[in-house]
Each structure stands twice: as C-alpha cells, then as structure tokens.
Motif scaffolding. Sequence first.
Motif, PDB file in Angstrom:
ATOM      1  N   ARG A 171       7.744   0.365  -4.864  1.00  0.00           N
ATOM      2  CA  ARG A 171       8.585   0.559  -6.055  1.00  0.00           C
ATOM      3  C   ARG A 171      10.049   0.269  -5.746  1.00  0.00           C
ATOM      4  NH1 ARG A 171       5.304   5.424  -6.725  1.00  0.00           N
ATOM      5  NH2 ARG A 171       3.721   5.035  -8.322  1.00  0.00           N
ATOM      6  N   ALA A 172      10.481   0.645  -4.548  1.00  0.00           N
ATOM      7  CA  ALA A 172      11.872   0.392  -4.167  1.00  0.00           C
ATOM      8  C   ALA A 172      12.145  -1.111  -4.081  1.00  0.00           C
ATOM      9  CB  ALA A 172      12.178   1.079  -2.840  1.00  0.00           C
ATOM     10  N   MET A 173      11.173  -1.865  -3.571  1.00  0.00           N
ATOM     11  CA  MET A 173      11.366  -3.308  -3.407  1.00  0.00           C
ATOM     12  C   MET A 173      11.408  -4.040  -4.738  1.00  0.00           C
ATOM     13  SD  MET A 173       9.179  -4.491  -0.078  1.00  0.00           S
ATOM     14  CE  MET A 173       7.616  -3.949  -0.775  1.00  0.00           C
ATOM     15  N   VAL A 174      10.687  -3.526  -5.741  1.00  0.00           N
ATOM     16  CA  VAL A 174      10.595  -4.252  -7.016  1.00  0.00           C
ATOM     17  C   VAL A 174      11.313  -3.507  -8.141  1.00  0.00           C
ATOM     18  CG1 VAL A 174       8.413  -5.314  -6.332  1.00  0.00           C
ATOM     19  CG2 VAL A 174       8.373  -3.163  -7.619  1.00  0.00           C
ATOM     20  N   SER A 175      12.169  -2.602  -7.800  1.00  0.00           N
ATOM     21  CA  SER A 175      12.840  -1.795  -8.829  1.00  0.00           C
ATOM     22  C   SER A 175      13.712  -2.638  -9.755  1.00  0.00           C
ATOM     23  CB  SER A 175      13.682  -0.707  -8.165  1.00  0.00           C
ATOM     24  OG  SER A 175      14.668  -1.283  -7.317  1.00  0.00           O
ATOM     25  N   HIS A 176      14.104  -3.832  -9.295  1.00  0.00           N
ATOM     26  CA  HIS A 176      14.952  -4.699 -10.125  1.00  0.00           C
ATOM     27  C   HIS A 176      14.120  -5.648 -10.990  1.00  0.00           C
ATOM     28  CE1 HIS A 176      13.906  -6.791  -6.471  1.00  0.00           C
ATOM     29  NE2 HIS A 176      14.272  -7.951  -6.992  1.00  0.00           N
ATOM     30  N   TRP A 177      12.789  -5.598 -10.909  1.00  0.00           N
ATOM     31  CA  TRP A 177      11.936  -6.455 -11.728  1.00  0.00           C
ATOM     32  C   TRP A 177      11.704  -5.807 -13.086  1.00  0.00           C
ATOM     33  CZ3 TRP A 177       7.276  -8.224  -8.179  1.00  0.00           C
ATOM     34  CH2 TRP A 177       7.784  -8.938  -7.086  1.00  0.00           C
ATOM     35  N   ASN A 178      11.535  -6.645 -14.105  1.00  0.00           N
ATOM     36  CA  ASN A 178      11.170  -6.094 -15.413  1.00  0.00           C
ATOM     37  C   ASN A 178       9.634  -6.079 -15.547  1.00  0.00           C
ATOM     38  OD1 ASN A 178      10.268  -8.676 -16.320  1.00  0.00           O
ATOM     39  ND2 ASN A 178      12.353  -9.217 -16.970  1.00  0.00           N
ATOM     40  N   THR A 230       0.806  -1.226   0.000  1.00  0.00           N
ATOM     41  CA  THR A 230       0.000   0.000   0.000  1.00  0.00           C
ATOM     42  C   THR A 230       0.833   1.266   0.000  1.00  0.00           C
ATOM     43  OG1 THR A 230      -0.168  -0.081   2.425  1.00  0.00           O
ATOM     44  CG2 THR A 230      -1.908  -1.169   1.166  1.00  0.00           C
ATOM     45  N   ASP A 231       2.117   1.164   0.321  1.00  0.00           N
ATOM     46  CA  ASP A 231       3.015   2.318   0.263  1.00  0.00           C
ATOM     47  C   ASP A 231       3.707   2.285  -1.100  1.00  0.00           C
ATOM     48  OD1 ASP A 231       5.271   4.056   0.416  1.00  0.00           O
ATOM     49  OD2 ASP A 231       5.284   3.903   2.594  1.00  0.00           O
ATOM     50  N   ALA A 232       3.254   3.140  -2.011  1.00  0.00           N
ATOM     51  CA  ALA A 232       3.726   3.083  -3.395  1.00  0.00           C
ATOM     52  C   ALA A 232       5.241   3.254  -3.495  1.00  0.00           C
ATOM     53  CB  ALA A 232       3.018   4.138  -4.232  1.00  0.00           C
ATOM     54  N   ASP A 233       5.791   4.210  -2.764  1.00  0.00           N
ATOM     55  CA  ASP A 233       7.232   4.455  -2.854  1.00  0.00           C
ATOM     56  C   ASP A 233       8.030   3.267  -2.343  1.00  0.00           C
ATOM     57  OD1 ASP A 233       6.818   6.964  -3.941  1.00  0.00           O
ATOM     58  OD2 ASP A 233       6.852   7.980  -1.991  1.00  0.00           O
ATOM     59  N   ALA A 234       7.616   2.711  -1.198  1.00  0.00           N
ATOM     60  CA  ALA A 234       8.330   1.563  -0.631  1.00  0.00           C
ATOM     61  C   ALA A 234       8.211   0.353  -1.557  1.00  0.00           C
ATOM     62  CB  ALA A 234       7.773   1.233   0.748  1.00  0.00           C
TER      63      ALA A 234
END
Length: 205
Positions: A48-55, A42-46
């Motif tokens: 995105r940080a967790m999945v930033s390495h996903w394509n 539910t925390d968009a920024d957090a």
Amino acid sequence: MNPTGTIEVGVTRLPQAAGPAAGPDPTPGAVPAPRLDAAVFTDADAFRAMVSHWNMDELYTVGNLLMSEGERLGAVELVEILRWLFLPDRDATGPDLSDVPEEPQDAPVVKVEFVTDSPYENGVFWAGEEVYLHHANGHVSETEIGPPEGMSDDDPFYAEWEEKVRRYEDLLADYARANPPNEGDHLVVDLATGEFDQSGRWSLA
C-alpha cells in the motif's frame, strides 16, 4: 456423443509460451525491465505504501494485467500436462502421424475434448475425469483419467503421476473460472498448437 455433428465456431484462444520468447525482442542497447520479487506484493502494508500515489483505475489496470498473466501461464501449464498424460512417447518433433496402428485408438492423440460437468452452486466447470481423445486418424475415443495400465500405487512413477493429475484438476478448474463455460459447452485443446477452442457443439477430429 455426436463427433460428426456440425462444428460451431466458438471462442478460440492460443496461450503464448512462457518465458522470454513470449514477449517482443528487446531493442538493442535498451535497459532491461526490472524484475520484481513476488514478496513485494505479499506484505499488504508495504505494498500500500508503494502504490499510495496510484488512483483506482491504475490499481485495477495493474491488477487485471497480473490476473491475465496468471491465466495465460495456467493455460500453458495445462497444455503441458495434457501432453505429458496423452503423448508419453512423443519426441521433440511430436508423434509420427505416418504410423498406421493396429487399432484406431492406438493412433497418436492430437486433441483433447472436454464436456461440462453437472452445474455446481458456484458455476459450471469442465468434467476432468472422462475426456474425449481425438486421434490423428480421425478416431475419437472416450477415456478416463487414470494411471497407466498395470501401474500400482507402489510404483516409483505413481507419485509423479498422482501429482500431475492433481495439478491438472486444479488448472482445469482455474481455466473454467477464468473463461466460464455454459452448461453443455465443449472445450477442445489442440496438443500441437496449444490452442483452446470453446463452443456449444461436438468437434470434428
């Protein structure tokens, strides 16, 4: 209504039960899968940080899995509410199908059939106000979704009934969005198995 018409085999779905029983038995000695808290997503920024390495493909794959699981649980809950509405006296083993009622419509309900509502701008949905009940003796009766006979809005049970019906309406609409019907389709829900069968013809009992 033509309940004696030819059955057309349609789309049949059997939602699995919720909970641990829905998945495979854990391998002895295996490390259980971690359980995620919904707040993680539910925390968009957090997030995105967790999945930033996903394509993109990986993101869509996970998103589709989450949507599918939500739809499965919604179907399971819809069946539970239909049982609550139409099998109020059933026990753990289900209704006694050997009983011979005085009136055909008093026989236990085994299936609930829906027809489509008038098309809306955002699609076709199932009509939830009136449904067709398939009884164990083969009788089919049309009924309106309403409080039990004699119940008033000051009855202690009324608030629970009203909450269940609101949830039923939401889940039925969600099911239509996930599995869009065509205008004129029929949806039959088997209360014993939880099976959903969607086709373009009336069902036999």
